[in-house]
Design a protein around this motif. Structure first.
Motif, mmCIF file in Angstrom:
data_model
loop_
_atom_site.group_PDB
_atom_site.id
_atom_site.type_symbol
_atom_site.label_atom_id
_atom_site.label_comp_id
_atom_site.label_asym_id
_atom_site.label_seq_id
_atom_site.Cartn_x
_atom_site.Cartn_y
_atom_site.Cartn_z
ATOM 1 N N ALA A 24 0.873 -1.181 0.000
ATOM 2 C CA ALA A 24 0.000 0.000 0.000
ATOM 3 C C ALA A 24 0.907 1.227 0.000
ATOM 4 O O ALA A 24 1.733 1.406 0.896
ATOM 5 C CB ALA A 24 -0.907 -0.013 1.226
ATOM 6 N N SER A 147 -1.552 -1.106 -4.150
ATOM 7 C CA SER A 147 -2.673 -0.164 -4.088
ATOM 8 C C SER A 147 -2.135 1.179 -3.638
ATOM 9 O O SER A 147 -1.057 1.277 -3.054
ATOM 10 C CB SER A 147 -3.743 -0.658 -3.127
ATOM 11 O OG SER A 147 -3.259 -0.600 -1.806
ATOM 12 N N SER A 149 -3.327 5.076 -1.908
ATOM 13 C CA SER A 149 -4.345 5.918 -1.273
ATOM 14 C C SER A 149 -4.482 7.195 -2.075
ATOM 15 O O SER A 149 -3.504 7.875 -2.357
ATOM 16 C CB SER A 149 -3.920 6.264 0.149
ATOM 17 O OG SER A 149 -3.716 5.109 0.890
ATOM 18 N N ARG A 150 -5.748 7.519 -2.417
ATOM 19 C CA ARG A 150 -5.987 8.745 -3.193
ATOM 20 C C ARG A 150 -6.156 9.943 -2.275
ATOM 21 O O ARG A 150 -6.511 9.794 -1.117
ATOM 22 C CB ARG A 150 -7.234 8.566 -4.051
ATOM 23 C CG ARG A 150 -6.959 7.846 -5.353
ATOM 24 C CD ARG A 150 -8.216 7.639 -6.111
ATOM 25 N NE ARG A 150 -9.020 8.850 -6.100
ATOM 26 C CZ ARG A 150 -9.628 9.338 -7.169
ATOM 27 N NH1 ARG A 150 -9.457 8.750 -8.318
ATOM 28 N NH2 ARG A 150 -10.400 10.380 -7.092
ATOM 29 N N ALA A 153 -9.291 10.230 -0.198
ATOM 30 C CA ALA A 153 -9.586 9.011 0.581
ATOM 31 C C ALA A 153 -10.357 8.002 -0.244
ATOM 32 O O ALA A 153 -10.966 7.088 0.283
ATOM 33 C CB ALA A 153 -10.354 9.338 1.865
ATOM 34 N N GLY A 154 -10.375 8.211 -1.549
ATOM 35 C CA GLY A 154 -11.054 7.246 -2.404
ATOM 36 C C GLY A 154 -10.177 6.058 -2.730
ATOM 37 O O GLY A 154 -9.189 5.795 -2.058
ATOM 38 N N VAL A 155 -10.550 5.373 -3.781
ATOM 39 C CA VAL A 155 -9.920 4.091 -4.088
ATOM 40 C C VAL A 155 -9.190 4.181 -5.408
ATOM 41 O O VAL A 155 -9.742 4.623 -6.399
ATOM 42 C CB VAL A 155 -11.009 3.007 -4.183
ATOM 43 C CG1 VAL A 155 -10.421 1.709 -4.680
ATOM 44 C CG2 VAL A 155 -11.670 2.832 -2.839
ATOM 45 N N GLU A 156 -7.957 3.767 -5.406
ATOM 46 C CA GLU A 156 -7.183 3.694 -6.638
ATOM 47 C C GLU A 156 -7.277 2.285 -7.183
ATOM 48 O O GLU A 156 -7.268 1.322 -6.440
ATOM 49 C CB GLU A 156 -5.715 4.019 -6.314
ATOM 50 C CG GLU A 156 -4.764 4.005 -7.512
ATOM 51 C CD GLU A 156 -4.996 5.170 -8.441
ATOM 52 O OE1 GLU A 156 -4.891 6.320 -8.004
ATOM 53 O OE2 GLU A 156 -5.282 4.910 -9.617
ATOM 54 N N VAL A 158 -6.280 -1.189 -8.376
ATOM 55 C CA VAL A 158 -5.146 -1.988 -7.905
ATOM 56 C C VAL A 158 -4.427 -2.613 -9.075
ATOM 57 O O VAL A 158 -5.042 -3.105 -10.006
ATOM 58 C CB VAL A 158 -5.665 -3.102 -6.976
ATOM 59 C CG1 VAL A 158 -4.577 -4.123 -6.692
ATOM 60 C CG2 VAL A 158 -6.172 -2.493 -5.688
ATOM 61 N N ARG A 179 -1.902 7.969 4.402
ATOM 62 C CA ARG A 179 -1.999 6.539 4.701
ATOM 63 C C ARG A 179 -3.391 6.212 5.290
ATOM 64 O O ARG A 179 -3.976 6.939 6.018
ATOM 65 C CB ARG A 179 -0.930 6.264 5.754
ATOM 66 C CG ARG A 179 -0.748 4.828 6.099
ATOM 67 C CD ARG A 179 -0.111 4.750 7.471
ATOM 68 N NE ARG A 179 1.171 4.089 7.430
ATOM 69 C CZ ARG A 179 1.915 3.875 8.526
ATOM 70 N NH1 ARG A 179 1.512 4.326 9.677
ATOM 71 N NH2 ARG A 179 3.051 3.237 8.457
ATOM 72 N N TYR B 51 -17.915 2.946 3.867
ATOM 73 C CA TYR B 51 -18.197 4.384 3.840
ATOM 74 C C TYR B 51 -19.485 4.684 4.593
ATOM 75 O O TYR B 51 -20.516 4.059 4.361
ATOM 76 C CB TYR B 51 -18.302 4.869 2.387
ATOM 77 C CG TYR B 51 -16.979 4.842 1.677
ATOM 78 C CD1 TYR B 51 -16.471 3.647 1.161
ATOM 79 C CD2 TYR B 51 -16.205 5.990 1.560
ATOM 80 C CE1 TYR B 51 -15.234 3.609 0.544
ATOM 81 C CE2 TYR B 51 -14.978 5.964 0.935
ATOM 82 C CZ TYR B 51 -14.487 4.772 0.436
ATOM 83 O OH TYR B 51 -13.261 4.736 -0.180
ATOM 84 N N VAL B 118 -15.590 3.460 -4.842
ATOM 85 C CA VAL B 118 -16.491 4.110 -3.900
ATOM 86 C C VAL B 118 -15.738 5.313 -3.354
ATOM 87 O O VAL B 118 -14.554 5.201 -3.013
ATOM 88 C CB VAL B 118 -16.884 3.169 -2.738
ATOM 89 C CG1 VAL B 118 -17.847 3.872 -1.784
ATOM 90 C CG2 VAL B 118 -17.523 1.902 -3.269
ATOM 91 N N GLU B 119 -16.397 6.467 -3.274
ATOM 92 C CA GLU B 119 -15.693 7.677 -2.814
ATOM 93 C C GLU B 119 -16.664 8.608 -2.124
ATOM 94 O O GLU B 119 -17.878 8.555 -2.345
ATOM 95 C CB GLU B 119 -15.052 8.387 -4.006
ATOM 96 C CG GLU B 119 -16.062 8.784 -5.075
ATOM 97 C CD GLU B 119 -15.405 9.301 -6.337
ATOM 98 O OE1 GLU B 119 -14.359 9.986 -6.233
ATOM 99 O OE2 GLU B 119 -15.941 9.041 -7.430
ATOM 100 N N PRO B 1050 -6.484 -4.904 -0.815
ATOM 101 C CA PRO B 1050 -6.294 -3.865 0.198
ATOM 102 C C PRO B 1050 -6.402 -2.480 -0.412
ATOM 103 O O PRO B 1050 -6.064 -2.282 -1.567
ATOM 104 C CB PRO B 1050 -4.874 -4.128 0.708
ATOM 105 C CG PRO B 1050 -4.188 -4.765 -0.433
ATOM 106 C CD PRO B 1050 -5.226 -5.558 -1.186
ATOM 107 N N ARG B 1051 -6.889 -1.562 0.356
ATOM 108 C CA ARG B 1051 -7.011 -0.201 -0.126
ATOM 109 C C ARG B 1051 -6.132 0.744 0.667
ATOM 110 O O ARG B 1051 -5.867 1.838 0.269
ATOM 111 C CB ARG B 1051 -8.465 0.255 -0.027
ATOM 112 C CG ARG B 1051 -9.361 -0.421 -1.040
ATOM 113 C CD ARG B 1051 -9.141 0.144 -2.428
ATOM 114 N NE ARG B 1051 -9.904 -0.579 -3.405
ATOM 115 C CZ ARG B 1051 -9.400 -1.603 -4.098
ATOM 116 N NH1 ARG B 1051 -8.177 -1.989 -3.909
ATOM 117 N NH2 ARG B 1051 -10.150 -2.232 -4.973
ATOM 118 N N LEU B 1056 -4.420 -3.456 5.423
ATOM 119 C CA LEU B 1056 -3.358 -4.441 5.600
ATOM 120 C C LEU B 1056 -3.326 -4.907 7.040
ATOM 121 O O LEU B 1056 -3.140 -6.098 7.318
ATOM 122 C CB LEU B 1056 -2.000 -3.835 5.224
ATOM 123 C CG LEU B 1056 -1.783 -3.453 3.748
ATOM 124 C CD1 LEU B 1056 -0.363 -2.958 3.553
ATOM 125 C CD2 LEU B 1056 -2.054 -4.642 2.839
#
Lengths: 179, 1069
Positions: A24, A147, A149-150, A153-156, A158, A179, B51, B118-119, B1050-1051, B1056
């Motif tokens: 991460a 992965s 962290s955007r 706090a969204g999702v990048e 993978v 983080r 969320y 999702v954001e 994992p995001r 983790l």
């Protein structure tokens, strides 16, 4: 002959080491979780025997400590991470070992989970490449997942790949969040 | 001084605003980082990383991407929603909330969104609404519908992007869900038909569904009637409602729609207007086992007039999820008041009905009574609970109404006449309910000790005729509970008109219950090992009747322990049986060992058994039913509970092949190498593993799927489909051959004898000239069809195979798979331990169940030292060897001895000796009738027959003994009276004209009977016969360790750590 080679290749992976690494990346940190399983069989027995210092066929607490240390070294020894050419120093922050409820020098399998962390002095900027090299103890493929962290706090999305022994993989990261 | 004066003036001017303004808490949206931020509750599924959106009044959680933790396939769904309560946290239960909502996701008829992101779109810090966005492409949540989607072009080939915005405004008690589909392609996104868009909603047991309009609480049976109405693909049949609502303990929900954009029911309004369809009405074509289809929107029209979305254009539809305090009225108040001009949603004009419910004799106000309001047109509009003062209140559209007061132990009270309610006016409707009587029952054994027992209260109704009791005995629409009846055609004989007014559990041998006054027969029972005793009583209002009954242990089974390895509790989405009631239901049926096998949730019954002081009677083991949507259901036990994850160890199954699921289930075991894997109900529609993989009964290999089948195309990432025939695995240990009380799952369907009346099916003529498949054979014969093998050949296959024939065939192929019988009980009317699995475990089975050896039980299962039964107990010896053993008989000559015992109330009419093997995948039967004369010599009660036969059998044969009776087991075991409405039934009904061309409908009156009485049936596991001694090779079964092969994505670092935390370390320093 070729069939035998194929079969042998299949068999050489069927029982052995299974390793996967999840990495991460955030603006100031690179964290990882490495999980390694050793299949039940001769290989596991040899590893256990290697830690059985007093040769009594059982692994005491100190011997399990040595076993854990050995497995961590085996798992992480060939894991290399870098950021656009600069090597990262990975620290082991936490370890868990599973002897599958069997503390004897037996053929029972083993499992290991290792938390890794590397801090970076300067924030990791957009466009930097994360370089990964990983080889499992029996040179089988290692599944690597990355992965990021955007900022919101969204999702990048993978990236993941099965790395062969000696293969280097570079992943370009986008804008990163905390983080 | 002047400055101070100015400030004072300004302050005074502002003072009214400062002191009188009502501050509304802001709305917030954020990613969850701590367990303290979760919602909590019986159906709560959220984890760190999901969320959350909250405004201090309600809060809701949307799951992160990945595999659904509910019943669906994908993440990104709404999974938890509740009123904001005080933020207590329990060390054992986590956050103390009352979420009773399972899952909700948008559906485009049979297609869903597969989220990729999702954001938080708006975190609410600006004082405006908070918003969470889910983005993704399309995906099938049930792959069996892919053929329908493809053949009818119901999913456009153009590139579509879906977004789902969950919005919560400050001060509102509802969540707004805006779903948008955008055509990102350069070509039109065309649909082959006008299909409905809306949501799939999974509410879960514990939330009683109330559909305002025709059905009220009677959703199950009313929908059956609705399916008989005219329909077509572009005008699906379904309930037409202004909203869906629920009633529950402390929380209730409503889902309503905005009349925004093109509406499905407007496409063919003639099908819906007769049933009150309005612009914001919702259509419910599917309501099955907690799974609800709620539709209202439809694709727009292209310039050509065809349904579709032009390049660059979007289509949007809007839903609202409101939260109430526990009754329908409280949540309807919120839903009716929604004012959203942007979505063309206006508040509904309402009047108020209020009143008090009192008891007739005492005049006391009655608390907790359910009051249902019905208008003069017969529509059930609302429901409310009475408070401590006996009062209720409901908000209803103007009209004329009457009220029903409903309580389980009293006759329904109905108000006289109809009362007119106008807009903004209040009308009072008071009700008076008659008092109940009280029945107290004490049950003892022969030594006078208190005995956990079941008490059944039987009544006789007067009605004769063909109508089922639900039409005249009680009113399901207003929420009266279902009463089981004997399923015997009614005539003048009282024995044909029996029903159960109630039943309850005397956990410690004593129990009491309020009852409606009347004449009853009170029974005490404790499963098939004990006698059945009864006493006739007259229950009168305000009077107590005491009954004492003594049960004899008629059928002791020394050395054998009985078990049920398929059991659900409130931890399953489709059960609301709390743990105390759940474990008690086992103690009172005489079960020794119960496995907790909730859907995708690892439960532990032991603490509850201990707390109820039932440990001497009942032992438990920890298990799990890994529940896939359409690949099958698989149990694993004994397992370890992982306290950290919300499902305590269950794992993702989506897009994973069965062999991998078996291996990972083993990895959850307390001893992974010894975990038992059980395949459940293998022929139960889309829930049955063998049926879904098209396993040939006689080949035990998949054949080619015909009609609707699992999607066998490669996965989007190129991997082999988990449903490909090559993925079919027999790497399990145990097979649930006998599931619950459903004959159609146990036995392959035969032509009944005598043949039922009615027309012959047009699709299948009578068999003639040696033909045996795809035709109707003689009475008593199996129905066969021909199927195509994977290599293009032809194969004979039972048209409706039963698990018993599958098992015999597996045995014949040399697969030593142990058969079990389990109740699959989800509630009290699925009797615990019906059927049950007896295991030969030795001395630990006798005496207190604290001493029961679980390893010995599992060992017996693995070795096949098992008898399956719902009543008769069967012992089998072949050359003196018992079940699970192998007999070496070089000439094949064997002596077979069968002894059948049963309690006095269990009928036994025949015994069968079954012989199968590699030469006979369809085994051969020797039938031996049982008469009273067989109770002779050493065979005295409870023995019914002890018979010996000599057989000569081929090498590698197996021998099984079967016992059966003809008289049903009422009232201890009630009939299978309500056939479950499977998703497949709904799809068939919706398919309309298409349904006549496939499936059971083709066979007409010869299709399997979906209801049946419970008759005694039991069978042993096999004794094997071999001509020579040989040691079988023991193949190591594959085990996947916990945490090692989960396809976890994992995001963040938090994820983790979460994964690391789930890793089950043992043996470290």
């Amino acid at each position: 002959m070729s069939c035998a080679v194929v079969v042998a290749a299949l068999l050489s992976h069927a029982a052995g080491f299974h390793e996967r690494v999840s990495i991460a990346v955030s603006r100031q940190n690179v964290d990882g979780l490495l999980v390694m399983d050793v299949d039940a069989g001769e290989q596991a027995k040899l590893i256990r025997a290697g830690a059985d210092v007093n040769r009594d066929g059982a692994l005491s607490a100190p011997e399990r400590g040595a076993l854990q240390k050995k497995l961590v070294a085996m798992a992480t020894g060939s894991l290399k991470l870098g950021l656009s050419g600069f090597a990262l120093t990975l620290a082991v922050t936490d370890v868990k070992l599973s002897t599958r409820n069997d503390d004897a020098v037996s053929e029972s399998g083993l499992s290991l989970a290792v938390m890794l962390a590397a801090s970076v002095k300067s924030p990791i900027g957009e466009g930097i490449k994360l370089e990964v090299e990983a080889t499992s103890p029996d040179s089988s493929h290692v599944l690597v997942e990355v992965s990021a962290s955007r900022p919101d706090a969204g999702v990048e999305a993978v990236e993941k790949r099965e790395l062969a022994a000696g293969e280097k993989w570079a992943v370009r990261v986008g804008a990163l969040g905390r983080r | 001084m002047r400055r101070i004066f100015a400030l004072l003036v300004i302050g005074l001017a502002l003072a009214p605003q400062l002191s009188c303004s009502k501050s509304v808490p802001p709305a917030r949206a954020f990613k969850i980082n701590s367990r303290h931020e979760l919602i909590g509750g019986q159906r709560a599924l959220a984890e760190i990383g999901d969320y959350k959106i909250s405004n201090g009044i309600i809060h809701a959680i949307v799951q992160d991407v990945g595999t659904s933790r509910g019943f669906g396939a994908f993440g990104g769904s709404l999974i938890d929603i509740d009123l904001v309560r005080d933020s207590r946290t329990s060390a054992t239960a986590g956050v103390v909330g009352n979420d009773f909502f399972t899952e909700m996701f948008p559906a485009f008829f049979l297609h869903a969104v597969e989220p990729s992101k999702v954001e938080v779109l708006a975190d609410g810090s600006d004082g405006a609404a908070a918003k969470i966005r889910v983005t993704g492409g399309g995906g099938e949540f049930i792959s069996v519908v892919k053929d329908i989607n493809d053949s009818l072009n119901l999913v456009p080939r153009a590139n579509l992007e879906y977004t789902v915005d969950y919005t919560l405004e400050p001060g509102k008690q509802y969540l707004k869900i805006v779903t948008t589909v955008t055509n990102k392609d350069t070509r039109d996104a065309t649909y082959g038909a006008v299909i409905p868009f809306g949501f799939v909603t999974l509410l879960g047991e514990g939330q009683r569904l109330f559909l305002p309009n025709e059905a009220g609480f009677n959703v199950r049976f009313h929908l059956e009637e609705v399916y008989k109405r005219p329909s077509e693909l572009q005008a699906l049949p379904g309930e037409v409602v202004p909203m869906i609502t629920t009633a529950g303990e402390g929380v209730s929900y409503a889902v309503s729609a905005a009349p925004f954009g093109p509406l499905y029911m407007n496409n063919k309004p003639e099908y819906y207007r007769p049933y009150g369809a309005k612009p914001d009405s919702i259509l419910i074509p599917i309501a099955s086992s907690s799974f609800l289809g709620t539709f209202w929107s439809r694709p727009p029209a292209l310039p050509s007039g065809d349904p579709g979305i032009a390049p660059g254009k979007s289509h949007t539809f809007i839903a609202y999820v409101s939260v109430g305090t526990g009754d329908v009225a409280s949540v309807q108040k919120v839903a009716y008041a929604i004012d959203d001009p942007e979505a063309r949603k206006s508040p509904t004009k309402l009047g108020i009905i209020s009143g008090v419910v009192r008891e007739t004799v005492t005049g006391n106000a009655m608390r907790g009574i359910s009051v249902v309001l019905q208008d003069e047109a017969g529509r059930y509009q609302s429901q409310a609970h009475t408070t401590d003062t006996g009062s209720y209140i409901a908000w209803v559209p103007p009209g004329r109404y009457r009220a029903y007061a409903v309580e389980r132990a009293r006759s329904v009270a109905v108000s006289e006449g109809f009362v007119e309610v106008k807009e903004d006016e209040t009308q009072l409707i008071d009700l008076n309910m008659d008092p109940p009587g009280v029945l107290n029952v004490t049950v003892r054994d022969e030594q006078g000790r208190a005995l956990p027992a079941k008490v059944s209260v039987e009544g006789i109704y007067d009605h004769t005729g063909a109508a089922p009791p639900r039409d005249f005995l009680y009113n399901l629409n207003v929420g009266e509970r279902y009463r089981n009846s004997d399923l015997v055609p009614d005539d003048t004989a009282e024995s044909s008109r029996r029903y159960l007014e109630t039943f309850f559990f005397a956990a410690q041998g004593n129990a009491g219950r309020e009852l409606k006054p009347g004449r009853y027969r009170v029974y005490a029972s404790r499963g098939p090992e004990y006698s059945l005793e009864s006493e006739d009583v007259l229950i009168e209002a305000n009077k107590t009747v005491n009954v004492q009954l003594m049960l004899k242990h008629e059928l002791p089974t020394p050395g054998w322990a009985s078990a049920d390895f398929h059991v659900h509790s409130i931890n399953s989405v489709d059960s609301d049986m709390g743990l105390p009631e759940r474990v008690t239901s086992y103690a009172v049926e005489g079960i020794d060992l119960v496995a907790s096998t909730d859907h995708n949730y690892v439960s532990d019954f032991a603490p509850t058994i201990d707390a109820l002081n039932l440990s001497d009677w009942l032992h438990s083991t920890i298990g799990l039913e890994l529940t896939t949507l359409e690949m099958g259901h698989f149990n694993g036990f004994p397992l370890k509970v992982q306290p950290g994850p919300v499902t305590h160890g269950s794992f993702a199954w989506f897009r994973r092949p069965p062999g991998e699921l078996f291996a990972q289930l083993r990895g959850l075991g307390s001893d992974p190498a010894s975990t038992i894997i059980q395949v459940n109900h293998p022929r139960d529609t889309i829930l049955g593993y063998f049926g879904q993989f098209n396993m040939g009964t006689y080949t035990i290999e998949p054949y080619k799927a015909g009609g609707f089948g699992l999607n066998q195309e490669p996965l989007p990432d190129g991997r082999v489909s988990p449903y490909h025939p090559s993925q079919f695995s027999l790497d399990f240990d145990v097979m649930e051959v006998f599931n619950a009380k459903r004959d159609m799952l146990l036995f392959s369907t035969r032509v009944p004898n005598p043949v039922p009346p009615g027309p012959e099916p047009t699709s299948y003529p009578k068999c003639t000239g040696g033909q045996i498949a795809d035709c109707v054979p003689a009475p008593g014969e199996l129905l066969f069809t021909t199927v195509e093998t994977l290599d293009g050949g032809s194969l004979l296959q039972p048209a409706f195979p039963g698990a018993l024939d599958d098992w015999y065939s597996l045995l014949g192929h040399g697969k030593k798979i142990t058969a079990t019988g389990n109740s699959d009980s989800h509630g009290p009317t699925d009797e615990a331990g019906l059927p049950r699995t007896y295991m030969k475990v030795g001395a630990s089975a006798d005496g207190s169940m604290r001493g029961l050896s679980e390893p010995a039980c599992m060992d017996a299962l693995r070795k096949g030292q098992v008898v399956v039964t719902n009543g008769p107990f069967i012992e089998l010896w072949v050359n003196g060897k018992e079940v699970g053993d192998t007999v070496v008989a070089p000439t094949g000559e064997v002596t077979v001895r069968v002894r059948v015992s049963a309690a006095t109330w269990v009928d036994v009419d025949r015994v069968q000796i079954v012989r199968g093997g590699p030469d006979a995948y369809s085994p051969l039967f020797t039938e031996i009738p049982v008469t009273a004369a067989d109770q002779t010599g050493d065979c005295t009660a409870p023995c019914r027959i002890d018979v010996t036969r000599t057989l000569t059998v081929p090498d590698k044969s197996f021998i099984v003994a079967v016992a059966a009776g003809d008289d049903d087991m009422w009232p201890v075991y009630t009939p299978y009276e309500i056939n479950s409405f499977q998703i497949s039934d709904a799809v068939v009904a919706i398919a309309g004209p298409l349904a006549a061309s496939f499936g059971p409908a083709k066979w007409g009156k010869y299709a399997p009977k979906l209801t049946n009485r419970v008759r005694p049936y039991g069978f042993t596991n096999p004794v094997w016969v071999s001509y020579q001694l040989s040691s079988p090779l023991k193949a190591q079964k594959k085990v996947l360790p916990v945490g090692a092969s989960e396809k976890f994505v994992p995001r963040s670092f938090g994820d983790l750590r979460l994964l690391f935390g789930q890793f089950h370390g043992h043996g470290g320093p």
